[in-house]
Structure formats: C-alpha cells, structure tokens
Scaffold this motif. Structure first.
Motif, PDB file in Angstrom:
ATOM      1  N   ASP A 269       0.715  -1.158   0.032  1.00 27.77           N
ATOM      2  CA  ASP A 269      -0.043  -0.022  -0.111  1.00 27.77           C
ATOM      3  C   ASP A 269       0.747   1.181   0.077  1.00 27.77           C
ATOM      4  O   ASP A 269       0.299   2.308  -0.289  1.00 27.77           O
ATOM      5  CB  ASP A 269      -1.182  -0.211   1.312  1.00 27.77           C
ATOM      6  CG  ASP A 269      -0.156   0.088   2.609  1.00 27.77           C
ATOM      7  OD1 ASP A 269       0.916  -0.952   2.652  1.00 27.77           O
ATOM      8  OD2 ASP A 269      -0.460   0.514   3.484  1.00 27.77           O
TER       9      ASP A 269
ATOM     10  N   ASN B  98       3.197   2.139  -2.002  1.00 25.13           N
ATOM     11  CA  ASN B  98       3.532   2.557  -3.324  1.00 25.13           C
ATOM     12  C   ASN B  98       2.156   3.261  -4.090  1.00 25.13           C
ATOM     13  O   ASN B  98       2.368   4.176  -4.907  1.00 25.13           O
ATOM     14  CB  ASN B  98       3.511   1.281  -4.378  1.00 25.13           C
ATOM     15  CG  ASN B  98       4.799   0.442  -4.138  1.00 25.13           C
ATOM     16  OD1 ASN B  98       4.944   0.322  -2.896  1.00 25.13           O
ATOM     17  ND2 ASN B  98       5.608   0.383  -5.092  1.00 25.13           N
ATOM     18  N   SER B  99       0.880   3.175  -3.189  1.00 27.98           N
ATOM     19  CA  SER B  99      -0.134   3.806  -3.762  1.00 27.98           C
ATOM     20  C   SER B  99      -0.372   5.227  -2.748  1.00 27.98           C
ATOM     21  O   SER B  99      -1.294   5.947  -2.720  1.00 27.98           O
ATOM     22  CB  SER B  99      -1.532   2.941  -3.445  1.00 27.98           C
ATOM     23  OG  SER B  99      -1.656   2.700  -2.166  1.00 27.98           O
TER      24      SER B  99
ATOM     25  N   SER C 293     -11.021   9.269  -3.764  1.00 29.88           N
ATOM     26  CA  SER C 293      -9.747   8.493  -4.234  1.00 29.88           C
ATOM     27  C   SER C 293      -9.134   9.247  -5.447  1.00 29.88           C
ATOM     28  O   SER C 293      -7.846   9.072  -5.427  1.00 29.88           O
ATOM     29  CB  SER C 293     -10.147   7.018  -4.462  1.00 29.88           C
ATOM     30  OG  SER C 293     -10.738   6.328  -3.648  1.00 29.88           O
TER      31      SER C 293
ATOM     32  N   GLN D 240      -5.378  10.143  -5.289  1.00 29.73           N
ATOM     33  CA  GLN D 240      -4.109   9.984  -6.043  1.00 29.73           C
ATOM     34  C   GLN D 240      -3.529  11.162  -7.103  1.00 29.73           C
ATOM     35  O   GLN D 240      -2.528  11.107  -7.484  1.00 29.73           O
ATOM     36  CB  GLN D 240      -4.473   8.744  -7.014  1.00 29.73           C
ATOM     37  CG  GLN D 240      -4.824   7.751  -6.297  1.00 29.73           C
ATOM     38  CD  GLN D 240      -3.625   7.063  -5.529  1.00 29.73           C
ATOM     39  OE1 GLN D 240      -2.474   6.930  -6.101  1.00 29.73           O
ATOM     40  NE2 GLN D 240      -3.605   6.576  -4.346  1.00 29.73           N
TER      41      GLN D 240
ATOM     42  N   ARG E  49      -1.210  11.391 -10.315  1.00 27.98           N
ATOM     43  CA  ARG E  49      -1.789  10.100 -11.270  1.00 27.98           C
ATOM     44  C   ARG E  49      -2.956  10.533 -11.534  1.00 27.98           C
ATOM     45  O   ARG E  49      -3.834  10.907 -10.940  1.00 27.98           O
ATOM     46  CB  ARG E  49      -1.609   8.871 -10.082  1.00 27.98           C
ATOM     47  CG  ARG E  49      -0.392   8.440  -9.675  1.00 27.98           C
ATOM     48  CD  ARG E  49      -0.694   6.944  -8.980  1.00 27.98           C
ATOM     49  NE  ARG E  49       0.673   6.847  -8.304  1.00 27.98           N
ATOM     50  CZ  ARG E  49       0.942   6.641  -7.073  1.00 27.98           C
ATOM     51  NH1 ARG E  49       0.008   6.611  -6.183  1.00 27.98           N
ATOM     52  NH2 ARG E  49       2.338   6.054  -6.726  1.00 27.98           N
TER      53      ARG E  49
ATOM     54  N   GLN F  56      -4.424   5.594 -12.407  1.00 29.09           N
ATOM     55  CA  GLN F  56      -5.140   5.049 -11.017  1.00 29.09           C
ATOM     56  C   GLN F  56      -5.844   3.648 -11.161  1.00 29.09           C
ATOM     57  O   GLN F  56      -5.962   2.945 -10.300  1.00 29.09           O
ATOM     58  CB  GLN F  56      -6.105   5.905 -10.540  1.00 29.09           C
ATOM     59  CG  GLN F  56      -5.609   7.388 -10.047  1.00 29.09           C
ATOM     60  CD  GLN F  56      -6.727   8.406  -9.641  1.00 29.09           C
ATOM     61  OE1 GLN F  56      -7.776   8.087  -9.307  1.00 29.09           O
ATOM     62  NE2 GLN F  56      -6.297   9.821 -10.129  1.00 29.09           N
TER      63      GLN F  56
ATOM     64  N   ILE G 172      -3.989   0.456 -10.174  1.00 30.83           N
ATOM     65  CA  ILE G 172      -3.972   0.044  -8.741  1.00 30.83           C
ATOM     66  C   ILE G 172      -4.806  -0.589  -8.341  1.00 30.83           C
ATOM     67  O   ILE G 172      -6.029  -0.856  -8.462  1.00 30.83           O
ATOM     68  CB  ILE G 172      -4.129   1.408  -7.718  1.00 30.83           C
ATOM     69  CG1 ILE G 172      -3.034   2.427  -8.259  1.00 30.83           C
ATOM     70  CG2 ILE G 172      -3.978   1.161  -6.532  1.00 30.83           C
ATOM     71  CD1 ILE G 172      -3.135   3.800  -7.486  1.00 30.83           C
TER      72      ILE G 172
ATOM     73  N   HIS H 277      -4.491  -2.867  -2.518  1.00 32.18           N
ATOM     74  CA  HIS H 277      -3.114  -2.074  -2.404  1.00 32.18           C
ATOM     75  C   HIS H 277      -3.669  -0.666  -2.239  1.00 32.18           C
ATOM     76  O   HIS H 277      -2.716   0.053  -2.285  1.00 32.18           O
ATOM     77  CB  HIS H 277      -2.125  -2.255  -3.572  1.00 32.18           C
ATOM     78  CG  HIS H 277      -1.803  -3.748  -3.712  1.00 32.18           C
ATOM     79  ND1 HIS H 277      -0.866  -4.235  -4.773  1.00 32.18           N
ATOM     80  CD2 HIS H 277      -1.727  -4.701  -2.983  1.00 32.18           C
ATOM     81  CE1 HIS H 277      -0.503  -5.449  -4.577  1.00 32.18           C
ATOM     82  NE2 HIS H 277      -1.010  -5.738  -3.295  1.00 32.18           N
ATOM     83  N   LYS H 278      -4.783  -0.296  -2.284  1.00 33.62           N
ATOM     84  CA  LYS H 278      -5.128   1.192  -2.263  1.00 33.62           C
ATOM     85  C   LYS H 278      -5.069   1.448  -1.024  1.00 33.62           C
ATOM     86  O   LYS H 278      -5.031   0.771   0.257  1.00 33.62           O
ATOM     87  CB  LYS H 278      -6.564   1.250  -2.683  1.00 33.62           C
ATOM     88  CG  LYS H 278      -6.819   1.284  -4.114  1.00 33.62           C
ATOM     89  CD  LYS H 278      -8.332   1.643  -4.329  1.00 33.62           C
ATOM     90  CE  LYS H 278      -8.420   1.670  -6.018  1.00 33.62           C
ATOM     91  NZ  LYS H 278      -9.855   2.154  -6.366  1.00 33.62           N
TER      92      LYS H 278
END
Length: 691
Positions: free
Chosen positions: A328, A330-331, A416, A420, A425, A430, A433, A437-438
């Motif tokens: 997570d 990475n997001s 969201s 992001q 992004r 997006q 993703i 992993h969000k």
C-alpha cells in the motif's frame, strides 16, 4: 539483565557439604587477611562500584544450606560453587555458576586436570579457578570472574561443542556489520573500521593496528579481506576469535553499544526512547533526520536512478526483523513509471510515519542505527515536536512543515481520485492500482510562497457521524460529484454538524468536472452555500486528463492550512505568481490597517480645509465676532502661561495638533509602505524571470 550500574548479586555456596572454606574466602576478600576465627556464616556485604574492575556495585551472599535463606540462591545472577581441593568427587551445582577450588594451600598438586573434563561436560559453567583463603591466592580473581560471567556471558554467544558462534549472535553481528558498512560495498574500509572502533571503544585504531587486524584475518580466512576491506566473514571470524580467547567483553561491548541485551534482543529503551508529546502538538522529522535518510537512500540506490527497486528496498530492510512497508506504500507516495518508490516518495513515507505513529518511526530509526551513525543519545533527537496549534492561531504564523487535510464525501464522489492526483496520477494510472493495495492516505510536497511543505491527505470513510480523530486536521476538503444530484447534500450536512463553528478552514471540491453537471438536490446551490458560509467558491476538479492532474487545489489547501486566520481570495489558486501574492497582500490585515489609517488622515485634512473655507465666507459682523473670540483666547493663553494651570487643559488645547501629527505620520508610513511594496514586487518579478 545486569547492566553497567545495576547491582550484581553473587551467591557463594558449597557443593552442599560443610567446611569447604567459602566463608573464609569472603572474609579474606574483605579484610585482605586470613581470619583465625571463622563464623558459621558471613553477613551479606556490598562492594562499591569504584573498587571493582567492571565498575559495577556487587552484593555477595554467603549461602548456607542449613540456614533459611534459600531465596538468595534464586535471586542471585551468578553462583560460585566452592569445593575442597582435597575432595571434589561429589560435585553438585545449580545454574549459572563458576567452579572454585579452595584450600589449594593444603595440596601439592592442581585439581584443574580433573575439573576441566567436568567443565567441558557442562557448558553452563563459565570458568573454574583455584584459590586459597589462607594465602590470599586468586581471591580478587574469583569475584572478578564472577562479575565477568554475568556482564559478559559466554552462553548466548558461543557453542563450545560446535566451536562456533550461535545463530542469534551471528544475526546481531551481521546487522551491526551492515549498519557500519556505510557505502554498502560489502566491506569495512579503514575509515569505516576507525569509525566503528571509535563509537564502540572511544578510541581509533592506528594504521599499523588496522593492518595487523586484517593480516590476522587473511592468515586464517581466504575471503576475510577483499579490496583491502574487512568482509562480513572476516568480521564474524574476528569476534569468534575474541570469544575463543576469553575476550567476551569485546564482543559484548559492541553488542550493547548497538542496543542489544543479554538475550541478544534490542532493548525497549533503545528502540523506544522517551519522547513527550503535549496535546494539540504534532511530530515531524528535523533537518538532521532528513540528511540521515538521504544517506540511507543513496546507500541502497545502487543503480543511481533516484528510485528504489523491489530488490534495493528489500536490501535496505534486511537489518529489520520484519518488512515494515507493505504494497500500500506504493499508492501512498510518489513512484516512477515502473512503480518504484522515488527519492521524494521515500522521504514522504518517513514523514507520514512520523506524523501518524512517531513510536513506530523511532523503532524504524533504531533498526537503521540512527543514534550510532549520527552519534546522538537516541533517535528521539531526530524528532521535532511542534508547538500547540492554539499558539499558531494566536500568533497568526506557524513553523510546521506537515499539514493534514481530511477528504470528506459520499462513497464514489471522487475522493480517491483527488487522493491519487496529489501524487501526479491521472485516471488512467489510477486504474492500475489493485483494490487490496489502495491506501487511505497520500502525502507529497507542495510549494507555498516558495516554501516546501508536506500535504497529507486522508480519505475519511463515509459516516453519518465523524469521530474526533476524523475531525482533528488543519483543513477540510468537502468533495461532491457534479454528476450525482445527491452528492452535495452529505457535504453540507457534515459541514453544519462538525465544521460550521470551528476554526478549521474548508474547501469544496466539485469533482468529476469533466462530466455533465446536474442540479444538486439541496435547498441552495453549492456556490450559494459557499458564499453564505464565507468559503471560497467550489473548485472544479478532474483527474481524467492526459497529463498529470492540476495541483492548484492542493496549493490552495496547503495555503489555507498554513494561514487559517486569513481570507485568501486568490483567483488562479497558484499562490506563487505575482498576481496571487499581490491579491493576498492587498487583503492582508496589515494593509487593511494601513488603509484605514490613511483614510482617517485624509478625512481629517478635508475637514480642516472645509473649516478654513467656511471662515473665509463669513460676513463682516461674523468676522468681528471671530476676532473677539481670538482675542479672548489670547488672553486665556497669557493667563495660562503665568499661572501654570492644570496640565489637562494643556492636553485638551493641543488635541487638534496631536491629531494632525498622527495623520501626517500615518500618511508618510502609508506612502513608504507602498514604495517598499512596489520595489519588492519588481525585484520578485526580476528573479522570477531569471528562473
């Protein structure tokens, strides 16, 4: 664990037979002479720390089976089993212990040849020594070995049967090696070895001593030295050699300097140093901590692409007992096109951890060896505790660098996407993703008036009632979907319920502005709602773009969080251009005050001019009356000068003159401020053109 400074308890006992001389040993140690009359049992004595080799206060207990003090042998940290050198055939003992052969003056031979097999059979026996209370032979050595057996035990480090170090010791020393290898080339060069020697033993090694150490390793291990540096195998070999030669204190000094206890676990005091955080204060990393993290990033960015690949990240966290970052992350922070965490993302994640869970940040810095490499008392020195937010509001300025903004809105309103978009992004990126992993957080740097600040966005789950942790923030972002007619009603209800009477600035985001806008099913439109509650108008936003989404709203949010007391009416929301700076300056409290003073001064001058004009237009009769009045005033002035009347009369007489002076002062001040502002803007624009 018996650390340096904690009392050491030594229990001196026999192999549960009488008259082996244990009481005589204790009394000989204290009086430094053999006692002619020996009592059945010596009283418990305490040896001060300043007279012991290890500088540790020591309690000595004379254990006797026939007395009621069985608790002493349980409480003790080391047991000295005393046996008679003339009769050692029936040895029994408990743990931990050392074997002491007493009355060696009565025999002409040594019992060591017979005792050594017993010592080899029981690995728990730290050492054995022969002594004589009568001749004062090895009395001090006996208690020195007892201290050493507690402070520098062999058991956790070395396995005599296998003749090698135990896995826990190897793991701890491997971590120490990786921390000390500051350039991550797999070897300890001379500079790194000298630094290691200095932080552990407070003294550097001479060049010849360094060469001697490496020559010893070369002689015994073919791959112990590489490129004139000590490898991990060579480092472990050296400590094995120290232990085998009885120099356990060398290895233990290194282990304890790097935070390990007797069980070779990092102590809570090392991982979690005391850090007091008052209410309404936040925690941030200071400049020294960012420099340290920058060096850690550079150390593991082997390909120098300003990003950490999965293998590089795994190598970085090898010295951790577990993997601290999940997918997570990475997001949550910025990544490159391949999804690898960038340098900016790396620092952002550490900033996020420090803000949300400072104890976990202290733990992570402890694993990285922050206090050792920076030569600080603890990793608490890496943390800055900000002042109370109420003080910031009173002073109308802040020194904080991290600002938290909560995103509030219905599910599917586009929160969201906003989250992001802070990381650059667009909608296409997006979609890649994975749902599992969000993250509910995103953090990135934002520039406000040329200053780099961190904006932390938190996606608050939809709820009819928000808890305290979801309300406490620096700014609120109310997100509604322009294509959903029921979306804004939730934002309006939450605002009235929690934020209408608070001092937290709010901003309304009209998300998905690329779609067809419909009328919201609410009593008034979003624009009218914002105007009614003195908020900026709704900000149109869309992440369905070809390039990275616009960051204007994030600059706006950060500016509102930095200056919650100000009403910023920036038209283009960038807060960096000359127009925005001028607009905000014109609406500042200082300029409003100057403008009011200038208006008052001009009004007074106009009133004086009107009065003079009126006097000129008076008739002759009226003029004579005015002259008479002036004559009376002149007489009053002469009387005043002669009789020194009440000072209050003087003050009343000069009120008009004081007002005139004040007006002149503010007029000059206003003109000076205007000139200064014009010159400042001209210089700013010139610098901006150069950039």
């Amino acid at each position: 664990m018996c650390g340096y400074g904690n009392p050491l308890l030594i229990c001196v006992c026999s192999n549960f037979t009488a008259r082996v001389g244990k009481t005589s040993l204790i009394m000989s140690l204290v009086s430094e002479e053999f006692p002619e009359e020996v009592p059945p049992r010596a009283e418990e004595i305490t040896i001060p720390a300043d007279v012991t080799p290890e500088r540790v206060p020591t309690h000595i207990v004379d254990y006797s089976v026939d007395s009621h003090n069985d608790g002493s042998i349980i409480r003790c940290q080391i047991t000295a089993i005393i046996f008679d050198c003339k009769n050692f055939s029936q040895l029994t003992f408990r743990l931990p212990l050392i074997l002491v052969g007493n009355k060696s003056d009565l025999v002409e031979y040594s019992s060591m040849e017979t005792i050594l097999p017993i010592m080899n059979q029981y690995t728990e026996i730290e050492t054995c020594v022969e002594c004589s209370a009568k001749n004062l032979k090895n009395i001090s050595e006996l208690f020195y070995y007892a201290q050493k057996a507690v402070l520098h035990p062999t058991g956790p480090l070395y396995c005599p049967e296998e003749k090698e170090m135990k896995p826990a010791c190897i793991k701890a020393l491997t971590r120490i090696f990786r921390i000390s290898d500051q350039d991550n080339d797999g070897t300890l060069n001379d500079a790194e070895l000298n630094f290691f020697q200095r932080i552990c033993f407070n003294t550097p090694l001479a060049p010849q001593a360094l060469e001697d150490v490496k020559n010893v390793v070369r002689k015994n291990l073919s791959d112990g030295v590489a490129d004139n540096g000590l490898t991990l195998k060579g480092f472990l070999f050296l400590h094995t050699l120290f232990i085998q030669r009885g120099r356990h204190e060398t290895t233990w000094t290194v282990l304890r300097r790097f935070g390990y206890d007797d069980d070779l676990e990092l102590t809570p005091e090392y991982l979690f140093p005391l850090l007091k955080i008052p209410p309404d204060c936040t925690t941030e990393l200071n400049h020294h901590a960012y420099l340290f993290l920058q060096s850690i990033f550079d150390k593991h960015d082997l390909d120098r692409d300003c990003a950490l690949s999965p293998d590089e990240l795994k190598d970085l966290f090898k010295i951790f007992p577990y993997m601290p970052w999940g997918p997570d992350v990475n997001s949550t922070v910025c990544t490159n096109e391949r999804g690898w965490i960038t340098y900016q993302g790396f620092l952002s994640q550490w900033t996020l951890t420090t803000y949300l869970d400072v104890q976990r940040c202290l733990e992570y810095l402890g694993y990285l060896g922050y206090s050792i490499l920076t030569e600080q008392e603890s990793q608490a020195s890496a943390i800055t505790v900000t002042r109370d937010k109420k003080i910031d509001l009173q002073k109308k300025q802040t020194q904080r660098n991290v600002f938290r903004c909560n995103l509030i809105g219905l599910k599917g309103s586009g929160k969201s996407g906003v989250l992001q978009a802070l990381l650059g992004r667009n909608l296409m990126r997006q979609k890649h993703i994975r749902p599992e992993h969000k993250s509910y957080y995103a953090i990135n740097t934002v520039y406000v008036y040329g200053q780099e600040k961190y904006l932390l966005l938190h996606n608050v789950c939809e709820s009819d009632f928000l808890c305290d942790s979801e309300i406490m923030c620096d700014a609120v972002c109310l997100v509604y979907d322009v294509s959903n007619p029921k979306s804004f009603e939730y934002c309006a209800r939450i605002f009235k319920q929690h934020f209408m009477d608070s001092r937290i600035p709010c901003l309304v985001i009209a998300a998905k502005s690329d779609l067809h806008e419909v009328r919201q099913e609410y009593s008034i439109s979003p624009a009218e709602f914002c105007k009614k509650h003195k908020m900026p108008p709704p900000q149109a936003f869309s992440c369905n773009t070809v390039d990275a989404p616009s960051k204007d709203i994030f600059v706006k949010l950060t500016t509102m969080a930095m200056y919650p007391h100000a009403r910023l009416r920036c038209m283009c929301t960038c807060n960096r251009c000359t127009f925005c700076i001028c607009q905000n300056l014109l609406n500042s409290d200082l300029l409003q005050s100057v403008k009011n003073k200038l208006f008052t001064a001009v009004l007074n001058r106009l009133r004086a001019a009107v009065a003079e004009l009126g006097a000129m237009l008076l008739s002759d009769e009226e003029s004579s009356i005015v002259h008479q009045v002036h004559a009376v005033r002149s007489v009053e002035d002469s009387i005043f000068m002669e009789s020194s009347l009440d000072p209050q009369l003087l003050e009343d007489r000069h009120v008009t003159q004081a007002d005139l002076k004040s007006s002149t002062f503010w007029l000059r001040a206003s003109f000076g401020a205007t000139v200064f502002a014009v010159l400042g803007f001209a210089m700013y624009r010139a610098l901006l053109k150069q950039r």
